[in-house]
Write an enzyme that holds these catalytic residues in place. Sequence first.
Site, PDB file in Angstrom:
ATOM      1  N   LYS A  69      42.764  36.633  27.870  1.00 18.20           N
ATOM      2  CA  LYS A  69      42.815  37.374  26.605  1.00 18.20           C
ATOM      3  C   LYS A  69      43.084  36.410  25.447  1.00 18.20           C
ATOM      4  O   LYS A  69      42.458  36.505  24.385  1.00 18.20           O
ATOM      5  CB  LYS A  69      43.878  38.481  26.696  1.00 18.20           C
ATOM      6  CG  LYS A  69      43.421  39.619  27.621  1.00 18.20           C
ATOM      7  CD  LYS A  69      44.529  40.543  28.093  1.00 18.20           C
ATOM      8  CE  LYS A  69      43.981  41.559  29.105  1.00 18.20           C
ATOM      9  NZ  LYS A  69      45.009  42.362  29.777  1.00 18.20           N
ATOM     10  N   GLN A 113      51.542  43.043  29.079  1.00 20.03           N
ATOM     11  CA  GLN A 113      50.736  43.040  30.303  1.00 20.03           C
ATOM     12  C   GLN A 113      51.361  43.943  31.370  1.00 20.03           C
ATOM     13  O   GLN A 113      52.546  43.815  31.695  1.00 20.03           O
ATOM     14  CB  GLN A 113      50.576  41.603  30.830  1.00 20.03           C
ATOM     15  CG  GLN A 113      49.675  41.481  32.038  1.00 20.03           C
ATOM     16  CD  GLN A 113      48.214  41.867  31.777  1.00 20.03           C
ATOM     17  OE1 GLN A 113      47.658  41.569  30.733  1.00 20.03           O
ATOM     18  NE2 GLN A 113      47.606  42.562  32.726  1.00 20.03           N
ATOM     19  N   ASP A 136      46.118  47.855  22.550  1.00 19.12           N
ATOM     20  CA  ASP A 136      45.747  48.104  23.946  1.00 19.12           C
ATOM     21  C   ASP A 136      45.832  49.606  24.262  1.00 19.12           C
ATOM     22  O   ASP A 136      45.615  50.011  25.406  1.00 19.12           O
ATOM     23  CB  ASP A 136      46.694  47.309  24.862  1.00 19.12           C
ATOM     24  CG  ASP A 136      46.095  47.060  26.245  1.00 19.12           C
ATOM     25  OD1 ASP A 136      44.858  47.105  26.379  1.00 19.12           O
ATOM     26  OD2 ASP A 136      46.872  46.823  27.184  1.00 19.12           O
TER      27      ASP A 136
END
Length: 296
Positions: A69, A113, A136
Amino acid sequence: MNAAGFGIDNKERDMDCIILDGKALAALRAPLFAERVRALKAANGDAVPVLATILVGDDPSSATYVKMKGNACRAIGMASRAVMLPADTTTAQLLAEIDALNADPDVHGILLQHPVPAQIDERQCFDRINIAKDVDGVTSLGFGRMALGEPAFGSATPAGIMSLLAHHGIGLAGKRAVVVGRSAILGKPMALMLSNAHATVTLCHSRTVDLEAEVRRADILVGAVGKPHFIRADWIKDGAVVIDAGYHQGGIGDIEPTGLVQRCLAVTPVPGGVGPMTISTLVGQTLDAACAAADL
Ligand code: NAP
């Protein structure tokens, strides 16, 4: 008309199964993102969009995803800031890190994450992310807005799948969509996005009584189970659109691919289908967040 009634017949179009190539679409979008980054820099005193990534613990797969990422950000001229925390981090410590990133005007997007170590309250930490930086799509507020069809950054993996379907002109209205898996980051938001796009959606999970029968009805199938080749190829009807969101070591997805290219309307490759679109979506949404922060 093909078996699933999409109005796109592979034979009529004299072409093979449509490969929903996420790697290719991500590569196509990258220069467009890079151009927007340059324009933003020019208009905003040389400031670049910044994605902050938080990795708790030392899971090698998670570390690889976070690295990918960061690399994707740099490839288009954006920046990333890696926050690495030890495996014994507490919820309070993680919340403090998120608060600091929320307060930092140089940070435009925050990625925590998943999964975090078991002692951490992941939902509380996700929900601490400022909605403007939730690139996200993991907060309850963002999820709720997305579910209601209000503007919000979508959860990156299902939002990436929707972009892939749209890019290939695959119409969803009135189609029977079956999503296998109901996690908060993948299956559930996927089902809602498909429903918002007017598909008729069945959301399956570990208590579904006859999974094979549900899968057999799918015009559009999304596998998000987390078990290698768990969904059998012979459950899938001819002419279906098959999206495999699963990823396991050795490039194995959640759906057994045997023979699908020969008889389906469209399939995602594994790897190179859903994964690159997740990263591209995250990068694109960070860019959108930076543009919004700069009132552009
Ligand atoms: P997860 O949180 O483990 O959820 C798995 C889901 O599958 C659960 O809802 C579970 O049902 C369901 N399930 C488990 N066994 C089942 C069974 N026998 N029959 C029907 N449903 C069953 O997984 P996730 O995070 O959503 O990830 C799913 C897959 O996507 C994994 O392979 C992961 O690696 C992959 N993934 C890929 C990306 C990407 O960018 N490519 C991103 C995220 C995840 P219950 O709710 O009843 O337990």
